[in-house]
Design a protein around this motif. Structure first.
Motif, PDB file in Angstrom:
ATOM      1  N   ARG A  27       0.858  -1.191   0.000  1.00  0.00           N
ATOM      2  CA  ARG A  27       0.000   0.000   0.000  1.00  0.00           C
ATOM      3  C   ARG A  27       0.892   1.238   0.000  1.00  0.00           C
ATOM      4  O   ARG A  27       2.070   1.187   0.342  1.00  0.00           O
ATOM      5  CB  ARG A  27      -0.932   0.006   1.216  1.00  0.00           C
ATOM      6  N   THR A  28       0.330   2.371  -0.381  1.00  0.00           N
ATOM      7  CA  THR A  28       1.132   3.583  -0.572  1.00  0.00           C
ATOM      8  C   THR A  28       0.903   4.621   0.526  1.00  0.00           C
ATOM      9  O   THR A  28      -0.101   4.582   1.248  1.00  0.00           O
ATOM     10  CB  THR A  28       0.786   4.236  -1.916  1.00  0.00           C
ATOM     11  N   LYS A  29       1.842   5.558   0.579  1.00  0.00           N
ATOM     12  CA  LYS A  29       1.713   6.702   1.483  1.00  0.00           C
ATOM     13  C   LYS A  29       0.436   7.480   1.148  1.00  0.00           C
ATOM     14  O   LYS A  29      -0.276   7.931   2.036  1.00  0.00           O
ATOM     15  CB  LYS A  29       2.944   7.600   1.345  1.00  0.00           C
ATOM     16  N   ALA A  30       0.141   7.603  -0.134  1.00  0.00           N
ATOM     17  CA  ALA A  30      -1.067   8.321  -0.564  1.00  0.00           C
ATOM     18  C   ALA A  30      -2.326   7.658  -0.002  1.00  0.00           C
ATOM     19  O   ALA A  30      -3.283   8.343   0.381  1.00  0.00           O
ATOM     20  CB  ALA A  30      -1.134   8.387  -2.083  1.00  0.00           C
ATOM     21  N   GLU A  31      -2.329   6.325   0.058  1.00  0.00           N
ATOM     22  CA  GLU A  31      -3.486   5.620   0.615  1.00  0.00           C
ATOM     23  C   GLU A  31      -3.592   5.838   2.124  1.00  0.00           C
ATOM     24  O   GLU A  31      -4.695   6.010   2.651  1.00  0.00           O
ATOM     25  CB  GLU A  31      -3.409   4.128   0.296  1.00  0.00           C
ATOM     26  N   VAL A  32      -2.464   5.864   2.805  1.00  0.00           N
ATOM     27  CA  VAL A  32      -2.475   6.160   4.246  1.00  0.00           C
ATOM     28  C   VAL A  32      -3.022   7.566   4.463  1.00  0.00           C
ATOM     29  O   VAL A  32      -3.883   7.788   5.318  1.00  0.00           O
ATOM     30  CB  VAL A  32      -1.066   6.013   4.868  1.00  0.00           C
ATOM     31  N   ASP A  33      -2.549   8.516   3.664  1.00  0.00           N
ATOM     32  CA  ASP A  33      -3.038   9.895   3.767  1.00  0.00           C
ATOM     33  C   ASP A  33      -4.533   9.969   3.502  1.00  0.00           C
ATOM     34  O   ASP A  33      -5.259  10.693   4.195  1.00  0.00           O
ATOM     35  CB  ASP A  33      -2.303  10.803   2.781  1.00  0.00           C
ATOM     36  N   GLU A  34      -5.000   9.224   2.525  1.00  0.00           N
ATOM     37  CA  GLU A  34      -6.432   9.225   2.202  1.00  0.00           C
ATOM     38  C   GLU A  34      -7.255   8.729   3.386  1.00  0.00           C
ATOM     39  O   GLU A  34      -8.300   9.296   3.709  1.00  0.00           O
ATOM     40  CB  GLU A  34      -6.696   8.360   0.972  1.00  0.00           C
ATOM     41  N   VAL A  35      -6.777   7.696   4.048  1.00  0.00           N
ATOM     42  CA  VAL A  35      -7.473   7.154   5.225  1.00  0.00           C
ATOM     43  C   VAL A  35      -7.520   8.206   6.338  1.00  0.00           C
ATOM     44  O   VAL A  35      -8.568   8.431   6.951  1.00  0.00           O
ATOM     45  CB  VAL A  35      -6.774   5.856   5.705  1.00  0.00           C
ATOM     46  N   ILE A  36      -6.398   8.865   6.575  1.00  0.00           N
ATOM     47  CA  ILE A  36      -6.346   9.881   7.632  1.00  0.00           C
ATOM     48  C   ILE A  36      -7.253  11.054   7.288  1.00  0.00           C
ATOM     49  O   ILE A  36      -7.990  11.552   8.148  1.00  0.00           O
ATOM     50  CB  ILE A  36      -4.901  10.354   7.876  1.00  0.00           C
ATOM     51  N   ARG A  37      -7.232  11.491   6.039  1.00  0.00           N
ATOM     52  CA  ARG A  37      -8.105  12.599   5.613  1.00  0.00           C
ATOM     53  C   ARG A  37      -9.570  12.208   5.741  1.00  0.00           C
ATOM     54  O   ARG A  37     -10.404  13.015   6.173  1.00  0.00           O
ATOM     55  CB  ARG A  37      -7.775  13.025   4.185  1.00  0.00           C
ATOM     56  N   TRP A  38      -9.912  10.974   5.379  1.00  0.00           N
ATOM     57  CA  TRP A  38     -11.297  10.500   5.491  1.00  0.00           C
ATOM     58  C   TRP A  38     -11.754  10.558   6.949  1.00  0.00           C
ATOM     59  O   TRP A  38     -12.857  10.999   7.243  1.00  0.00           O
ATOM     60  CB  TRP A  38     -11.394   9.066   4.962  1.00  0.00           C
ATOM     61  N   LEU A  39     -10.902  10.123   7.839  1.00  0.00           N
ATOM     62  CA  LEU A  39     -11.260  10.084   9.260  1.00  0.00           C
ATOM     63  C   LEU A  39     -11.379  11.471   9.868  1.00  0.00           C
ATOM     64  O   LEU A  39     -12.313  11.730  10.637  1.00  0.00           O
ATOM     65  CB  LEU A  39     -10.216   9.267  10.033  1.00  0.00           C
ATOM     66  N   THR A  40     -10.474  12.374   9.517  1.00  0.00           N
ATOM     67  CA  THR A  40     -10.368  13.648  10.222  1.00  0.00           C
ATOM     68  C   THR A  40     -10.928  14.866   9.500  1.00  0.00           C
ATOM     69  O   THR A  40     -11.204  15.880  10.138  1.00  0.00           O
ATOM     70  CB  THR A  40      -8.891  13.954  10.519  1.00  0.00           C
ATOM     71  N   GLY A  41     -11.022  14.792   8.184  1.00  0.00           N
ATOM     72  CA  GLY A  41     -11.484  15.950   7.426  1.00  0.00           C
ATOM     73  C   GLY A  41     -10.385  16.931   7.062  1.00  0.00           C
ATOM     74  O   GLY A  41     -10.648  17.967   6.451  1.00  0.00           O
ATOM     75  N   TYR A  42      -9.139  16.625   7.434  1.00  0.00           N
ATOM     76  CA  TYR A  42      -8.034  17.500   7.044  1.00  0.00           C
ATOM     77  C   TYR A  42      -7.851  17.459   5.527  1.00  0.00           C
ATOM     78  O   TYR A  42      -8.035  16.417   4.898  1.00  0.00           O
ATOM     79  CB  TYR A  42      -6.711  17.045   7.683  1.00  0.00           C
TER      80      TYR A  42
END
Length: 117
Positions: A27-42
């Motif tokens: 999995r990629t850094k971009a996917e990790v970022d997407e998960v974090i953005r989905w959770l937090t709204g950042y």
């Protein structure tokens, strides 16, 4: 009242571990970022700033623009505790993030990780 040590830990110090865990399974850094953005709204730029500036988990979640209401659909065990049975609060939010990264690293489809309808 003293909080758990993770509350004052910087997101930036844990973030590389999230990326490495996901990366070991392709999995990629971009996917990790997407998960974090989905959770937090950042937004991506906001997320990168929080990671870079040493923001702790307490401040990170307190300042989250829009915690996703679908996060309550995240279920399962992380660190030996069922996230859905935890007392609502900061620790539960951190465990939601842990669980989402764990699901991503286990190869679950992004649509399922993000609880897409």
């Amino acid at each position: 009242m003293a909080g758990h040590r993770i509350f004052t830990t910087s997101v930036g110090s844990v973030y590389p571990h999230y990326v490495a865990k996901a990366g070991k399974k392709g999995r990629t850094k971009a996917e990790v970022d997407e998960v974090i953005r989905w959770l937090t709204g950042y937004e991506q730029a906001q997320l990168e700033a929080r990671i870079a500036d040493g923001t702790d988990f307490e401040t990170f979640f307190a300042g989250a623009p829009a915690l996703n209401p679908a996060r309550h659909a995240v279920k399962g065990v992380i660190c030996g505790i069922r996230v859905e049975e935890m007392e609502p609060g900061l620790m539960q939010e951190i465990r939601y993030l842990d669980k989402l990264v764990d699901e991503l690293a286990r190869g679950k489809a992004m649509e399922k990780v993000l609880r897409a309808a």
